[in-house]
Design an enzyme around this catalytic site. Structure first.
Site, PDB file in Angstrom:
ATOM      1  N   ASP A  95     -17.425 -14.389  43.314  1.00 31.53           N
ATOM      2  CA  ASP A  95     -16.419 -14.869  43.544  1.00 31.53           C
ATOM      3  C   ASP A  95     -15.325 -14.994  43.619  1.00 31.53           C
ATOM      4  OD1 ASP A  95     -15.303 -14.250  46.997  1.00 31.53           O
ATOM      5  OD2 ASP A  95     -15.887 -16.936  47.510  1.00 31.53           O
TER       6      ASP A  95
ATOM      7  N   ASP B 267     -14.720 -26.885  53.035  1.00 30.42           N
ATOM      8  CA  ASP B 267     -13.383 -27.253  52.855  1.00 30.42           C
ATOM      9  C   ASP B 267     -12.617 -28.528  52.051  1.00 30.42           C
ATOM     10  OD1 ASP B 267     -12.390 -26.127  55.100  1.00 30.42           O
ATOM     11  OD2 ASP B 267     -12.973 -27.765  56.809  1.00 30.42           O
TER      12      ASP B 267
END
Length: 1196
Positions: free
Chosen positions: A1009, A896
């Protein structure tokens, strides 16, 4: 007496000289004695003393195996394909020193070492060292300078390399033939080094299969007859051939050449072979020297237009013509009929249309191979095709639009020689003609993907040479004919997706060469016959979606090559036999090398969709035709379709790779022997009645990618050993009776709660936290993982009490300091215990692992920017209000992200990593120090990091506008709208950042990614690439692709990642191509209702055949309709990045160069762009190599 003695002496002397004379005549000459010694000394160093049994010191060496003599001298030695297993030094000291040796042939003789430091006689003319394990710089070949008479040198298929900067040259001016092919030679000056001293007598030069770049200047080689520079990295231009009037063989295929090549070869009037395939030539076919041409290949380029009439000038000599893989259209030209010598004609993968040009084809009397596949030919097969097929060896009409029946008289000619018949992926109807058995030479018969009905003719059993029988996806019914037992050569039997009934015929037990049996999605019944265990070559067995019953036979464990076993959705019962796995570690799967396949991964979105996925043979079938499967298969045909060619490299040490027994009625335990399969990457035992515990040995399946044990009766705990499954991307343990805590290490924290539901006693993240009072065993688990928040709270309370007692003895300043500390400790305690105002983010509340409040609060931030160096963990807590949900600005695969407002009012972003248990502090800090030093205007800089217990926090520069994903796809929420000018700036900026990672960092950094949510936008809407280095960090700096990355970003992952699990810079390029498509289309990469069963990539390709401009974001077209040309130019860049063949994708530096060309005004017309999109490279399943690699020791 004296007289007798004299007489005796005379007789003895005479006898001695007579005997000596006779012995000398029967034995080798004196010159051969030395050579015997040298040959025997060579034999003595061989590890295998029995390898050359007739090499004996008491024999004439001219009788030795492989030795040839002339005038009592050894002149030639040929030991090719004998496993000598020696170093080159043994060859040079014993064999090359033979004074009369003229030829030495040691191809494929297992020779290693460096070619250096030796001498040879001037008589040596031929030296063949090809197909060995020679290594070292190719410049060591200068040692051959003493071989002044050497004319033939072949060192191909070794591992020689090129050192870069060198002086001098090869200095072998007597050479006529030089072959350096298939080595590891790279660099731009190789050809210059080879020819630095001139060409001498050189006639044959082969350097194919390396990584050579730069120029090819052979203009001084006026005697050159053969030049092969294929399969390298040449891109700068066409070879400089000069006066090439002697050149007969020119092969420049498999490079990146472009431009006008016709001028360079205009004087090559004696060319017999010209191969320019697999390059980047465009436009119509230019003029070619045709007078002597026998073979011409222009395949796999981007030539356009109709086939020009001037090619008829080669008809008097041409025997082979390959124009496949281009963009030719129209009809097959009539002049081909005058090419009476033409034996092979390949026009596949073009846009030819209309009916078959039989008038032209029938005039080509010598035609043996006709390949018209992947075109737009239509209509029914003409009767006259019978006359053509009589002389053909191969007829390939696959992937066209033919309809009607297959001609019954196709094989009526008794002199028929047809060996390969490919009619798959058309619209043929009716029955399979029994008369096909008249083609008695048939080796391959492929009729799949049609609408054929009726039964499989029993007459096919008379095809005694048939190897491949492929009839899948038709409407065939009835039983598999018993007569196939007579086809003892059969290797591939693929009958999936029909309506077949009955049992597997027992006669197939005679077909001992079978390596692929695929009978899925039929209505077959009965048991799996035990004789299948006798099929030693069987690699793939697919029986899924039938009504097979009974026990799974233990005899399957006798299959020495079995790597793929799919038995899902049947009626099997009984236990899983442990003997099934006894071949693990011994399997060799070479029998299926080169097979074209697709693998459709089931998405689990429909209850009717069973099994892990479907492996399908896919030779000669268009990828877009997969949609036809939706009528026969309840599973979605989604973007998760992968394909390529199988290329197993097991060396008798492999194991099963795919095992699916789901949706049966299996019972009993999971055998511990299941853990003996190091190469297993998919294991699905879900939806059975399996009981007992999960064996610890499952943790030994280190290559496991997908594990499904759901809907069984498993009990006990999830083994802690499963934390070692670092490659795991998907797991489903739901609907069992499992209990205890979910392991906290490995990949378990990356999986959603649904994968663990309906296990009454299971607890721990991502499920609710475990209650310590529930089980004694859990208390032990607690102790082994450090203090939990409850004990932490007790420590805090004691600390507060101690402070209260002491406060009376402290001054006011001390009292104030303690107040501040109590406040911070309370905040930390509240957050760590999960009692703060964190909304519903339970995962964060239960996930902190801290080692002592005071120590945690005082830990400093390791900063790369001076203003941050005095920050502590307590400061970060305060800046985020205890990491309150209100501060949360994003979540991703690595953790997060919170917005933190520091005391000076500045903002930073803090990423709280998911737990990476098992990685040491040293590795973490070393990786952070590396990432922190990387600075570039298009990268999000890492400002610092902080380690608190087992928690890791990363501090980044805050980006005002957040991610490209948010701004592009939710502009109202972001409060900003992106016009084309801004999008173009973002595309170039993110490309520049990625290029810096790939090419300016040492060692280079693979992002792994790349996606729109990892492209952040600063206050000037300048692109900043984020999360670089994160996948590497999370996978403990392994070179394998981060599993969480694969699981989290569908639509961005290049196809090859799902086969090899290894990432590359070319994988990043593919992902960048998807981001560029997002900017152009305004659409997300997946889940748009416009896509149907496609993803963004497939959707754009579909529109290429309609109106390509319809893919662009309507908002951009409203902005300025004149933008279409520029958008098409950028679409072409995206197309190049999205090529399914990784080696054909550009580098990010080349992408930047493309953008520069666009800005400079070098236009690309819309038709060129459309043709690029229609090229095979843009397909989501085309040409992805699947490598079943041998995993190095220690990697599993």
């Amino acid at each position: 007496m004296k007289t007798f003695s004299s007489f005796f002496l005379s007789v003895t002397t005479l006898f001695f000289f007579s005997f000596f004379s006779l012995s000398f005549q029967a034995s080798p000459s004196q010159s051969l004695y030395r050579e015997i010694h040298q040959l025997i000394s060579f034999k003595d160093v061989l590890p295998d003393k029995n390898l050359l049994p007739d090499w004996s010191s008491n024999k004439n060496p001219c009788t030795f195996d492989g030795v040839t003599c002339r005038d009592d001298k050894v002149t030639s030695i040929d030991l090719s394909s004998k496993p000598l297993n020696v170093g080159f030094s043994a060859v040079s000291s014993s064999l090359l020193s033979l004074t009369g040796l003229e030829s030495l042939f040691l191809s494929n003789s297992h020779i290693n070492g460096s070619v250096s430091g030796f001498k040879c006689s001037a008589s040596l003319t031929s030296l063949d060292l090809s197909r060995n394990s020679l290594s070292g710089p190719v410049t060591t070949l200068t040692s051959l300078g003493s071989c002044s008479g050497l004319k033939f040198l072949n060192v191909s298929s070794n591992t020689l390399d090129f050192p870069g900067k060198v002086s001098g040259g090869l200095k072998l001016n007597s050479l006529e033939v030089l072959d350096l092919s298939a080595n590891s030679i790279s660099g731009a000056n190789v050809v210059g080094w080879v020819l630095s001293d001139g060409c001498g007598e050189l006639k044959h030069l082969a350097i194919s299969g390396n990584k050579i770049s730069g120029d090819v200047d052979v203009s001084r080689c006026v005697n050159l007859e053969f030049l092969d520079v294929s399969s390298n990295n040449f891109s700068t231009g066409i070879p400089f051939l000069g006066d090439c009037s002697a050149l007969q063989h020119l092969d420049i295929s498999g490079n990146k050449l472009s431009g006008d090549f016709s001028r360079a070869i205009s004087t090559c009037t004696e060319l017999k072979l010209l191969n320019i395939s697999s390059n980047q030539f465009v436009g119509p076919i230019p003029p070619l020297p045709l007078k002597s041409l026998q073979y011409l290949s222009l395949a796999e380029n981007k030539f356009t237009g109709e086939i020009p009439d001037f090619l008829s000038g080669a008809c008097d000599t041409l025997t082979g013509l390959d124009l496949s893989g281009n963009h030719f259209y129209g009809a097959v030209p009539p002049f081909f009929g005058s090419c009476s010598l033409l034996e092979s004609l390949a026009l596949s993968s073009n846009n030819f249309s209309g009916e078959l040009p039989m008038d032209t084809l029938l005039k080509m009397r010598g035609l043996k191979v006709l390949d018209l596949s992947f075109n737009e030919f239509s209509g029914e097969l003409p009767e006259s095709l019978t006359n053509l097929s009589a002389s053909l060896l191969t007829l390939d009409l696959s992937s066209n639009n033919f309809s009607g029946p297959i001609l019954p008289n196709l094989c009526q000619n008794p002199k028929n020689t047809l060996q390969e018949l490919y009619l798959q992926n058309n619209g043929f109807t009716g029955k399979i003609p029994p008369t096909l058995s008249n083609c008695s030479e048939l080796v391959s018969l492929h009729l799949s993907f049609n609408y054929l009905s009726g039964t499989i003719p029993s007459s096919l059993g008379s095809l005694s040479k048939l190897r491949d029988l492929k009839l899948w996806l038709n409407m065939l019914e009835g039983e598999i004919p018993q007569e196939l037992m007579y086809v003892k050569t059969l290797e591939t039997l693929i009958l999936d997706f029909n309506d077949l009934t009955g049992e597997i015929p027992s006669g197939l037990s005679n077909c001992t060469n079978l390596n692929w049996i695929s009978l899925s999605n039929n209505r077959l019944t009965g048991e799996i016959p035990k004789w299948i265990g006798r099929l030693e070559n069987l690699a793939i067995l697919k029986l899924s979606n039938n009504s097979f019953s009974g026990n799974i036979p233990a005899e399957l464990g006798d299959c020495r090559s079995l790597i793929w076993l799919d038995l899902n959705t049947n009626l099997f019962n009984g236990t899983i036999p442990a003997a099934m796995f006894k071949q693990s570690g011994k399997i060799a799967a070479n029998f299926i090398a080169g097979k074209r396949y697709v693998y459709i991964k089931n998405d689990g979105m429909k209850k009717e969709c069973h099994g892990a996925g479907n492996l399908l043979e896919f030779q000669g079938i268009r990828s877009e035709q997969l949609n036809r499967l939706s009528t026969r298969n309840p599973c979605n045909i989604t973007s998760r379709v992968y394909g390529g060619h199988t290329s197993p490299t097991f060396d008798n040490n492999g194991s099963m790779m795919f095992l699916d027994m789901s949706y049966n009625m299996l019972s009993g335990y999971i055998p511990k022997e299941i853990g003996s399969m190091p190469y297993l990457f998919i294991l699905n035992l879900g939806h059975n009645d399996i009981s007992g515990s999960i064996p610890d040995e499952v943790g030994d399946l280190r290559g496991l990618n997908i594990l499904d044990l759901s809907s069984n009766k498993l009990d006990g705990r999830i083994p802690q050993a499963m934390s070692a499954l670092t490659m795991l991307t998907e797991i489903d343990l739901s609907n069992n009776n499992l209990s205890g805590p979910i392991p906290e290490m490995g990949q378990f924290e990356t999986f959603p709660p649904a994968k663990f539901l309906n296990n009454p006693g299971l607890c721990g993240y991502p499920l609710p936290r475990c209650d310590p009072s529930n089980a004694d065993g859990y208390a032990h688990h607690q102790r082994s993982h450090g203090r939990r928040p409850a004990s932490l709270a007790g420590s805090v309370a004691m600390g507060l009490l101690f402070s209260f007692v002491c406060i009376f003895g402290l001054i006011l300043v001390g009292r104030e300091m303690r107040k501040r500390r109590r406040k911070k400790e309370a905040e930390l305690e509240m957050y760590a215990e999960g009692h703060g105002n964190s909304g519903d983010r339970t995962a964060n509340n239960t996930n902190w692992k801290l080692t002592g409040v005071k120590e945690a609060l005082s830990i400093n931030l390791a900063a790369f920017e001076k203003p941050l160096r005095k920050l502590t963990f307590a400061d970060l807590l305060q800046a985020t209000n205890g990491f309150h949900n209100d501060s949360l600005i994003g979540s991703g695969g690595f953790g997060d992200v919170y917005k933190a407002i520091l005391k000076d009012g500045s903002a930073v972003a803090i990423k709280k990593l998911i737990h990476v248990s098992g990685q040491g502090d040293r590795e973490f800090m070393a990786e952070m120090e590396t990432i922190g030093k990387i600075k570039h205007r298009n990268l999000v800089p890492l400002l610092g990091y902080c380690k608190v217990g087992d928690e890791r926090l990363l501090v980044y520069e805050f980006m005002k506008y957040g991610s490209l994903e948010d701004v592009l796809h939710d502009p109202k929420k972001a409060g900003v709208k992106l016009n084309w000018s801004t999008r173009r700036k973002i595309a170039i900026g993110s490309a520049r950042g990625l290029a810096f990672l790939h090419h300016n960092c040492s060692p280079h950094i693979i992002h792994r990614d790349m996606k729109s949510s990892n492209v952040l936008l600063d206050e000037n809407l300048e692109a900043r690439v984020s999360d670089f280095g994160m996948a590497r960090l999370m996978s403990a700096m392994d070179t394998h692709l981060s599993v969480s990355t694969l699981a989290g970003t569908p639509g961005y992952v290049p196809p090859e990642y799902y086969q090899s699990f290894r990432c590359s810079t070319k994988g990043d390029v593919y992902s960048y191509g998807v981001v560029l498509l997002e900017l152009l289309t305004g659409k997300r990469p997946t889940d748009s209702p416009d896509f149907g069963d496609n993803n963004l990539v497939g959707w754009v390709k579909q529109h290429a055949k309609l109106r390509i401009s319809d893919v662009f974001d309507p908002e951009l077209m409203k902005e300025d309709p004149a933008l279409e040309i520029e958008l098409l130019q950028h679409l072409k860049v995206a197309v190049a990045c999205l090529d399914d063949r990784a080696w054909r994708r550009p580098t990010m530096v080349q992408v930047m160069a493309m953008f520069k060309e666009i800005q400079a005004g070098s236009g690309i017309d819309s038709q060129s762009t459309i043709r690029s999109i229609e090229d095979g490279g843009f397909s989501t399943i085309e040409m992805v190599d699947m490598s079943i690699k041998e995993v190095p020791e220690g990697k599993l």
